[in-house]
Scaffold this active site. Structure first.
Site, PDB file in Angstrom:
ATOM      1  N   HIS A 161       0.839  -1.226   0.000  1.00 51.93           N
ATOM      2  CA  HIS A 161       0.000   0.000   0.000  1.00 51.93           C
ATOM      3  C   HIS A 161       0.868   1.269   0.000  1.00 51.93           C
ATOM      4  O   HIS A 161       0.425   2.320   0.445  1.00 51.93           O
ATOM      5  CB  HIS A 161      -0.954   0.043   1.201  1.00 51.93           C
ATOM      6  CG  HIS A 161      -1.669  -1.244   1.461  1.00 51.93           C
ATOM      7  ND1 HIS A 161      -2.909  -1.521   0.961  1.00 51.93           N
ATOM      8  CD2 HIS A 161      -1.290  -2.348   2.164  1.00 51.93           C
ATOM      9  CE1 HIS A 161      -3.279  -2.737   1.351  1.00 51.93           C
ATOM     10  NE2 HIS A 161      -2.315  -3.265   2.072  1.00 51.93           N
ATOM     11  N   SER A 282      15.407  22.155 -15.041  1.00 49.52           N
ATOM     12  CA  SER A 282      14.234  22.997 -15.236  1.00 49.52           C
ATOM     13  C   SER A 282      14.695  24.338 -15.778  1.00 49.52           C
ATOM     14  O   SER A 282      15.762  24.834 -15.405  1.00 49.52           O
ATOM     15  CB  SER A 282      13.519  23.194 -13.899  1.00 49.52           C
ATOM     16  OG  SER A 282      12.753  24.375 -13.928  1.00 49.52           O
ATOM     17  N   LYS A 288      16.538  22.167  -9.778  1.00 51.67           N
ATOM     18  CA  LYS A 288      15.816  20.944 -10.133  1.00 51.67           C
ATOM     19  C   LYS A 288      16.624  19.980 -10.983  1.00 51.67           C
ATOM     20  O   LYS A 288      17.382  20.360 -11.857  1.00 51.67           O
ATOM     21  CB  LYS A 288      14.549  21.315 -10.913  1.00 51.67           C
ATOM     22  CG  LYS A 288      13.501  21.985 -10.054  1.00 51.67           C
ATOM     23  CD  LYS A 288      12.554  21.004  -9.411  1.00 51.67           C
ATOM     24  CE  LYS A 288      11.669  20.391 -10.439  1.00 51.67           C
ATOM     25  NZ  LYS A 288      10.423  19.885  -9.953  1.00 51.67           N
ATOM     26  N   GLU A 295       9.799   9.224 -16.324  1.00 51.86           N
ATOM     27  CA  GLU A 295       8.404   9.621 -16.567  1.00 51.86           C
ATOM     28  C   GLU A 295       7.941   9.225 -17.965  1.00 51.86           C
ATOM     29  O   GLU A 295       6.823   8.756 -18.161  1.00 51.86           O
ATOM     30  CB  GLU A 295       8.248  11.132 -16.381  1.00 51.86           C
ATOM     31  CG  GLU A 295       8.482  11.579 -14.948  1.00 51.86           C
ATOM     32  CD  GLU A 295       8.615  13.088 -14.862  1.00 51.86           C
ATOM     33  OE1 GLU A 295       7.602  13.751 -14.610  1.00 51.86           O
ATOM     34  OE2 GLU A 295       9.722  13.610 -15.075  1.00 51.86           O
TER      35      GLU A 295
END
Ligand code: ARG
Length: 463
Positions: A161, A282, A288, A295
């Site tokens: 979970h 970024s 970043k 992704e």
């Protein structure tokens, strides 16, 4: 609307050429030119067989062979002009063959149709992609094995979970993916064996009256045997669907792993550091470092599974044998194959380059009362308690630690004995995360010794 002269392949029956829109919807050359090498290989096998069977002369077969080789080098060199008017790769190659060698070109299509031709070319193309997927999977499994070997005994939280459940080892977690990708490898291998039958010589749908030798062409093209039913041979696209379904399951596995890498590389987890080579920055936030490759891999399942659904829908309800609907098969498989190979390669690169943050993994491993099950098991073993009672006592100890704002090993013996008087200080030997993982010696368990056995087995299998 533009009126064109009728098609040189079937012009005898036609007074006028196709409307521009007809040509646009009909042509597949824009994408099926990717099968040029397979088309030429199929034609070479067919011409050699026609000559061996005395259906065409050796001289014509030789001219065809040389002409096809010339065309292959033109295509490879980018010197070939593909024509939409010639519809597809099959007719583009044949028309060029006529320009190159003249009259013998017209004998190549004896005992053959574009229906068995396209089925053959596409099978050969798909078979190459299966081989590429198998190689890609092996490389990924090797990268995972290297990670597993380096951190066979590093502890980390195991989750259910996405809540901390029990400590596991980094090696064990990496090896879970080795198992998943090994099933993909096995699925592709199975699919390859099933798809390896030659449609060539099924002709339009019924076979041919020429004394062709389908076993000879099957063998020349590396097929195990000719497909046994000509109607089935030209109308079957199961091989493409199997490729897409194997690719979909594999992409689903890649997506799950990618998701873990996205989570693990976040500032909140810091379980792994992805390399600069597989990260992006970024444009506005200088600090970043984004896991874009992960992704995008996570997203690839969308188009790959989409292709699987799309082709299944194209095929459903088609009567035997060939229907033009089936021309819609290729773009789905091409796109899925391109993206699967890219995703496999990117994942292999990311896994090979990433650095596990051992201290962060270890710190997280002990958090969230992750050794509560070890405590319950100890109560059963050491005090002879029924497991259900031990579960209850452990629950009370967890509640006590939670109230105190500490972890289980931080409770004193006295505090533990307030919950159950028979607890001794031996309990502390099972509470550490290292004790916990080392004790999971059941077959397939997370104990470093067990993980090393699995690593050795897989290294052996893959070598
Ligand atoms: N371009 C066609 C395809 O991809 C080749 C087969 C055409 N056959 C036919 N009978 N029109 O399916």
């Amino acid at each position: 609307m533009t009126q064109k002269t009728s098609n040189q392949m079937w012009g005898g029956r036609f007074a006028a050429g196709p409307d521009a829109i007809m040509e646009a919807i009909n042509a597949s050359i824009g994408f099926d030119k990717r099968m040029a090498a397979q088309d030429i290989a199929g034609s070479r096998a067919h011409a050699a067989m026609l000559a061996a069977q005395g259906i065409i002369s050796d001289k014509d077969a030789e001219a065809i062979r040389e002409g096809l080789l010339t065309i292959l080098s033109e295509i490879e060199a980018g010197d070939f002009t593909f024509s939409t008017a010639l519809e597809d790769i099959h007719m583009n190659v044949e028309a060029r063959l006529k320009e190159v060698i003249g009259e013998p070109a017209g004998r190549l299509h004896t005992g053959r149709s574009r229906n068995d031709q396209v089925a053959t070319d596409f099978r050969l193309w798909t078979r190459d992609q299966v081989d590429a997927a198998i190689e890609g999977l092996k490389a990924l499994m090797q990268a995972l094995l290297a990670q597993a070997e380096a951190g066979a005994d590093w502890v980390m939280p195991g989750f259910t979970h996405l809540q901390t459940a029990q400590p596991v080892t980094w090696g064990h977690h990496m090896m879970a993916y080795v198992e998943m990708f090994s099933r993909d490898l096995s699925r592709f291998t199975d699919a390859r064996a099933r798809m390896n039958e030659s449609p060539l010589g099924a002709a339009a749908l019924a076979g041919t009256s020429f004394p062709i030798d389908r076993h000879m062409t099957a063998e020349a093209l590396g097929f195990d045997r000719p497909a046994a039913n000509s109607l089935d041979a030209v109308s079957d696209r199961d091989f493409a669907l199997e490729f897409l379904s194997c690719a979909s399951i594999c992409a689903m596995h890649l997506s799950r792993m990618a998701e873990e890498l996205v989570i693990w590389s976040s500032a909140q987890f810091r379980f792994v550091v992805l390399s600069d080579r597989f990260s992006t920055g970024s444009s506005i936030m200088p600090q970043k470092k984004n896991p874009d490759a992960a992704e995008l891999i996570r997203a690839k399942i969308g188009r790959i599974f989409g292709a699987n659904v799309a082709l299944t829908m194209v095929m459903k309800g088609l009567p035997l044998a060939y229907s033009k609907d089936m021309q819609e098969d290729k773009e789905q498989v091409f796109d899925a194959a391109d993206n699967l190979m890219l995703a496999l390669a990117a994942m292999t690169g990311m896994v090979g380059d990433m650095t596990a943050n051992r201290p962060a993994l270890e710190a997280a491993a002990g958090a969230g009362f992750s050794t509560a099950t070890d405590l319950a098991d100890w109560l059963v073993r050491a005090l002879g308690m029924p497991f259900r009672d031990a579960h209850h006592v452990t629950g009370s100890l967890v509640a006590k630690a939670e109230a105190k704002g500490c972890d289980l090993p931080d409770l004193s013996l006295a505090e533990m004995q307030e919950v159950h008087g028979a607890i001794t200080d031996e309990v502390f030997t099972v509470l550490g995360v290292h004790n916990s993982v080392a004790s999971r010696m059941s077959y397939g368990g997370t104990a470093p010794a067990r993980v090393r056995e699995q690593i050795a087995r897989w290294k052996d299998t893959l070598s």
